[in-house]
Design a protein around this motif. Structure first.
Motif, PDB file in Angstrom:
ATOM      1  N   GLU A 203       0.832  -1.201   0.000  1.00  0.00           N
ATOM      2  CA  GLU A 203       0.000   0.000   0.000  1.00  0.00           C
ATOM      3  C   GLU A 203       0.865   1.250   0.000  1.00  0.00           C
ATOM      4  N   ARG A 204       1.667   1.354   1.070  1.00  0.00           N
ATOM      5  CA  ARG A 204       2.476   2.557   1.282  1.00  0.00           C
ATOM      6  C   ARG A 204       3.874   2.398   0.702  1.00  0.00           C
ATOM      7  N   LYS A 259      -1.236  -1.746  -9.486  1.00  0.00           N
ATOM      8  CA  LYS A 259      -2.428  -2.195  -8.754  1.00  0.00           C
ATOM      9  C   LYS A 259      -3.627  -2.315  -9.697  1.00  0.00           C
ATOM     10  N   VAL A 264       0.122  -6.430  -6.811  1.00  0.00           N
ATOM     11  CA  VAL A 264       0.450  -5.782  -5.537  1.00  0.00           C
ATOM     12  C   VAL A 264       1.965  -5.809  -5.391  1.00  0.00           C
ATOM     13  N   LYS A 266       5.411  -5.394  -3.272  1.00  0.00           N
ATOM     14  CA  LYS A 266       6.012  -5.378  -1.927  1.00  0.00           C
ATOM     15  C   LYS A 266       7.513  -5.564  -2.072  1.00  0.00           C
ATOM     16  N   GLY A 315       2.649  -5.654   5.444  1.00  0.00           N
ATOM     17  CA  GLY A 315       1.725  -4.569   5.109  1.00  0.00           C
ATOM     18  C   GLY A 315       1.508  -3.564   6.225  1.00  0.00           C
TER      19      GLY A 315
END
Ligand code: AMP
Ligand code: GLY
Length: 425
Positions: A203-204, A259, A264, A266, A315
Motif C-alpha cells: 500500500e504505502r 495495482k 500488488v 512489496k 503490510g
C-alpha cells in the motif's frame, strides 16, 4: 525476530546481513550462499541464490521469521510466491511484480500508462525492424535487451554502427540468451544519475535516502558499464524540490498502475533516474536493493532494519519507522583486474583487518571466498569499502584511507567516487 534468511552472496547481501545482525534483538542470520564477509555476521548455507528448490526446502524446514531476497533472478523466478504459499514472510516482490525489472518492455508500458516521465522508446522482436528504426533515429541511441542480463544488456551507442552491432549481438547471437528475443531502443538522455530505493508494503511507499552509483569502470565515467564501482549517500542532485516529485510523479503512479493491473508490489522499488536541469526521467526500475547503493544507504539507517523489512512483508510499514543518522557515506568498490571483462579468481586479499578496524569504516565483501585461512577473490567486484563522515569530504577521505590498507594483485578502483557531489560544494 529470531531467524532471518538473506538470499544472495554479494556486497548488497553482506550489507543486509551485517545490518540485520546488528539489530537490537540480535537475530540469527543465514546467508544463501553468502561470501567470506558474511561469515563474520551470519551462517553461510551451501545453497546458491538461484537454487529455488533448495531454498524452498531449507525455508520449509527451518521456518525463518523473515526471508530477504537480494538479487533479481530468484525474485523473477517466483521465490517470493513459493515461500508465501508456505505461510512464510518474505521481503521482495512476487514474480508478477518483479517483471518491473524482468522485462524492460513491460516496465516501459507501465510507465507510459502511469504517465511517468522516461525516454521515448520503441520495442522490437524483429531484427530488421530494429535496425531500420536505429537508422531512422540516428545516434546516440540506447539498445536494451528486454530481459535480465546481469547488468550487461544495455548498450549506450554513440554511432549507428555500434547500435547495429548491439542489436545483432542481442537478437541474433543471443549474447544474453532469451532475454534478447525482444529489444527496447531508447533515446539517449543526458544528465546526472541518482538512485531512489522505495520500500513498499503493498500500500504505502517510503523512500530511503538518495544515493548515486558510478556505473563506468574508469574515472570521469569512462570505459564500459559495470555493476557499479562506488556510491555515496545522500546525492545532492536529488534536491529538496525533486524529493516530493519523485514520490508523487514516479513511485506512486507506478504502484497505482500496477495495482490497476492486479499486481500488488512489496519490497524495494528501485528507480534509476536521470536528472538534467532539475527535470527527471526514469532510466529503469529494479525490483530489489541496488548494489552498491545498499552499502551506502543502510549504514546511515539509525534504527533496526529487521522490523522495517518485516513491516513491508506484512503490510504495516510507516514513514516514522525509517530514521537516519546525520552522517554521509561513501563506498569505493575494489574490483579484480580485467573486470568487467575476464579476470582471475583466487587471489589472496591482505589488509582487511587493518582497514576494518578503522572507526566509521566497514569493508563489505562482494566476490570473496575462504581458501584455507586466507580470504581470496572470487568475483569481479571484490570489496565495497564503506566509510561514514560528518561531511562527504570526510567520508571520502576515510574510505580511500581504508582502501590504501587493502592489497590484492591487480586490484582496480576508481579514485573519483563522489567527485560530482564534492564539486557542487
Ligand atoms: P539500465 O540498466 O537501463 O539502468 O541501464 C544501465 C545504465 O546505462 C544506466 O545506469 C545509464 O548509465 C545508462 N543508460 C540507460 N539508459 C540510458 C538512456 N536512455 N540514456 C543514457 N544513458 C542510459
Ligand atoms: N547499482 C545498480 C544496480 O544495482 O542495478
Amino acid at each position: 525476530m529470531k531467524k532471518i534468511l538473506v538470499v544472495g552472496g554479494g556486497g548488497r547481501e553482506h550489507t543486509l546481513a551485517w545490518k540485520l545482525a546488528n539489530d537490537s534483538d540480535a537475530p540469527q542470520v543465514f546467508c544463501a550462499p553468502g561470501n567470506a564477509g558474511t561469515l563474520s555476521v551470519a551462517t553461510n548455507l551451501d545453497i546458491g541464490a538461484e537454487d529455488i528448490p533448495a531454498l524452498l526446502e531449507w525455508a520449509k524446514r527451518e521456518r525463518p521469521d523473515l526471508t530477504v531476497v537480494g538479487p533479481e533472478a530468484p525474485l523473477c523466478a517466483g521465490l517470493t510466491d513459493l515461500l508465501e504459499a508456505e505461510g512464510l514472510s518474505v521481503f521482495g516482490p512476487s514474480k508478477a511484480a518483479a517483471l518491473m525489472e524482468g522485462s524492460k518492455v513491460f516496465s516501459k508500458d507501465v510507465m507510459a500508462a502511469a504517465g511517468v516521465a522516461t525516454a521515448a522508446s520503441a520495442s522490437f522482436t524483429d531484427v530488421n525492424e530494429a535496425l531500420a528504426y536505429v537508422r531512422a533515429q540516428g545516434a546516440p541511441i540506447v539498445v536494451k535487451a528486454d530481459g535480465l542480463a546481469a547488468g550487461k544488456g544495455v548498450a549506450v551507442c554513440s554511432t549507428i554502427e555500434e547500435a547495429e552491432k548491439a542489436i545483432r549481438l542481442t537478437m541474433e547471437d543471443r549474447a544474453f540468451g532469451d532475454s534478447g528475443s525482444e529489444v527496447l531502443i531508447e533515446d539517449f538522455l543526458v544528465g546526472e544519475e541518482a538512485s531512489i530505493l522505495a520500500l513498499v508494503d503493498g500500500e504505502r511507499a517510503v523512500m530511503l535516502a538518495s544515493s548515486q552509483d558510478h556505473k563506468r569502470i574508469f574515472n570521469d565515467d569512462r570505459g564500459p558499464n559495470t555493476g557499479g564501482m562506488g556510491a555515496y549517500s545522500p546525492a545532492p542532485v536529488v534536491t529538496d524540490e525533486l524529493w516530493p516529485a519523485i514520490q508523487q510523479q514516479v513511485i506512486e503512479p507506478t504502484l497505482a498502475e500496477l495495482k490497476r493491473r492486479g499486481i500488488v508490489y512489496k519490497g524495494v522499488l528501485y528507480a534509476g533516474l536521470m536528472i538534467d536541469n532539475g527535470e527527471m526521467k526514469v532510466l529503469e526500475f529494479n525490483c530489489r536493493f541496488g548494489d552498491p547503493e545498499t552499502q551506502v544507504v543502510l549504514p546511515r539507517l539509525s534504527v533496526d532494519l529487521g522490523p522495517i523489512l518485516l513491516a513491508c512483508a506484512d503490510g504495516t510499514l510507516s514513514e516514522e519507522m525509517v530514521q537516519w543518522k546525520p552522517q554521509e557515506s561513501v563506498c569505493v568498490v575494489m574490483a579484480a583486474g580485467g573486470y568487467p571483462g575476464s579476470y582471475e579468481k583466487g587471489t589472496v586479499i591482505e589488509g582487511l583487518t587493518d582497514a576494518g578496524a578503522m572507526e566509521d569504516v566497514v569493508v563489505f565483501h562482494a566476490g570473496t571466498a575462504m581458501s584455507g585461512d586466507n580470504v581470496v577473490t572470487s568475483g569481479g567486484r571484490v570489496l565495497g569499502v564503506t566509510a561514514m563522515g560528518t561531511t562527504l569530504r570526510e567520508a571520502v577521505d576515510r574510505a580511500y584511507d581504508a582502501v590504501s590498507k587493502i592489497r590484492f594483485d591487480q586490484a582496480q578502483y576508481r579514485t573519483d567516487i563522489a567527485s560530482k557531489a564534492l564539486r557542487r560544494g
